[in-house]
Design an enzyme around this catalytic site. Structure first.
Site, PDB file in Angstrom:
ATOM      1  N   ASP A 155       0.875  -1.190   0.000  1.00 56.92           N
ATOM      2  CA  ASP A 155       0.000   0.000   0.000  1.00 56.92           C
ATOM      3  C   ASP A 155       0.904   1.230   0.000  1.00 56.92           C
ATOM      4  OD1 ASP A 155      -2.019   1.837   0.123  1.00 56.92           O
ATOM      5  OD2 ASP A 155      -2.390   1.573   2.258  1.00 56.92           O
ATOM      6  N   ILE A 156       1.532   1.457  -1.148  1.00 51.70           N
ATOM      7  CA  ILE A 156       2.568   2.488  -1.238  1.00 51.70           C
ATOM      8  C   ILE A 156       1.954   3.813  -1.687  1.00 51.70           C
ATOM      9  CG2 ILE A 156       4.796   3.070  -2.266  1.00 51.70           C
ATOM     10  CD1 ILE A 156       4.678   0.527  -0.365  1.00 51.70           C
ATOM     11  N   GLU A 157       2.025   4.803  -0.802  1.00 47.07           N
ATOM     12  CA  GLU A 157       1.358   6.081  -1.077  1.00 47.07           C
ATOM     13  C   GLU A 157       2.276   7.277  -0.906  1.00 47.07           C
ATOM     14  OE1 GLU A 157      -2.588   6.391   0.317  1.00 47.07           O
ATOM     15  OE2 GLU A 157      -2.918   4.243   0.437  1.00 47.07           O
ATOM     16  N   LEU A 158       3.528   7.055  -0.506  1.00 49.56           N
ATOM     17  CA  LEU A 158       4.450   8.177  -0.331  1.00 49.56           C
ATOM     18  C   LEU A 158       5.886   7.691  -0.498  1.00 49.56           C
ATOM     19  CD1 LEU A 158       5.717   7.795   2.810  1.00 49.56           C
ATOM     20  CD2 LEU A 158       3.430   8.565   3.392  1.00 49.56           C
TER      21      LEU A 158
END
Ligand SMILES: *[C@@H]1O[C@H](CO)[C@@H](O)[C@H](O)[C@H]1NC(C)=O
Ligand SMILES: *[C@@H]1O[C@H](CO)[C@@H](O)[C@H](O)[C@H]1NC(C)=O
Length: 304
Positions: A155-158
């Site tokens: 869940d890569i968001e940054l």
């Protein structure tokens, strides 16, 4: 008389089965849920005992890469620093005994993570294998104890957008080592390609892709209009190589800034359409906490 009746009944039955199979090629799915970011959502065992979920993503390992000592954050559930999260080891095994896949989710909306290089990605994969999967490490260095998780969810968001395809390859290379598969999950945003995960998804290595159809107005449901969501879904299922694709949704209006779909709209208008895809895997919900508040999974499970 009775005999000749039976002779006619069987071909008729087969014809009917064939007819309904061709008429509605819809596929059964499951519900994936994120657990771990609210201490008031109940335990893992409670979540699994509901019988509603097929996949649980434990959220999150939110510090890793760039040589940092990785850290997990499970909100009020437990404190990894004092090793109190090991109590979930038996609960993970309990969930797995019910056939539920339990993955560790890495990343999330708040944290410090990045993959600085291919070597960094390799080191993170080694860490994940030894600490949460089938690798070797002492029980005390495993925050979730000796339970062997089913895989890793991205869940890569940054942070950096780079090197996640390498992490996926290194992790998948462990699949089957010690006899257990390593599943890969991913939670991209619905615009294609996802900025952080697009390259990784193109490897085709991901088993479950739960696309976030929320907080993304160009590709989500809005005010009764399903057009943008359905056309985005069709692009995901026809262009992104992945095992199964899940429709990721907020379990409650308060769970996201936008994109909540009333349960009756989902079951009557949207699921019948998206289930036509053989890639359909089910629905992903953010999160267990909001699902407990709103009872969303209960409202939709009969149609998933
Ligand atoms: C990767 O791990 C090795 C062995 O522990 C270490 O020497 C190296 O500095 C690490 N590389 C990175 C980029 O953290
Ligand atoms: C629904 O949204 C699409 C795409 O934005 C738009 O073209 C269409 O007119 C909308 N339909 C209705 C009934 O508002």
């Amino acid at each position: 008389m009775a005999k000749s009746k039976n002779c006619h009944a069987l071909p008729l039955l087969l014809a009917l089965i064939l007819f309904f199979t061709l008429l509605g090629t819809s596929h059964a799915g499951g519900i994936a849920i994120y657990w771990g970011q609210n201490g008031n959502e109940g335990t893992l065992s409670e979540a699994c005992a509901t019988g509603k979920y097929t996949h649980i993503n434990i959220a999150f390992l939110n510090k890793f890469g760039n040589g940092q000592t990785p850290e997990m954050n499970l909100a009020g559930h437990c404190n990894p620093a004092t090793n109190s999260c090991t109590k979930f080891s038996s609960e993970i095994k309990d969930c797995q005994s019910k056939g539920i896949k339990v993955l560790l989710s890495i990343g999330g909306g708040i944290g410090s993570y990045t993959l600085a290089s291919v070597e960094d990605a390799r080191n993170v994969s080694t860490f994940l294998w030894n600490t949460f999967l089938g690798g070797k490490s002492s029980s005390s260095s495993r925050p979730l104890g000796d339970a062997v998780l089913d895989g890793i969810d991205f869940d890569i968001e940054l942070g950096s957008t780079q090197n996640y395809e390498h992490l996926a390859r290194f992790l998948k290379a462990y699949s089957g080592v010690g006899g257990k598969r390593v599943y890969l999950g991913a939670a991209p945003q619905c615009p294609i390609p996802d900025r952080f995960l697009g390259t990784a998804l193109n490897t085709g290595l991901f088993d479950f892709v739960w696309v976030q159809f929320y907080n993304n107005p160009p590709c989500q449901y809005a005010n009764g209009n399903i057009t943008n969501l359905v056309s985005s879904w069709n692009r995901w299922t026809s262009t992104v190589p992945a095992g199964k694709i899940f429709l990721g949704l907020p379990a409650d209006p308060a769970a996201a800034g936008s994109g909540f779909i009333p349960a009756d709209t989902l079951t009557s208008e949207i699921l019948p359409v998206i289930k036509e895809s053989p890639k359909y895997g089910g629905v992903m919900l953010w999160s267990r906490f909001f699902d407990v508040q709103n009872g969303y999974s209960t409202s939709i499970i009969g149609s998933v």
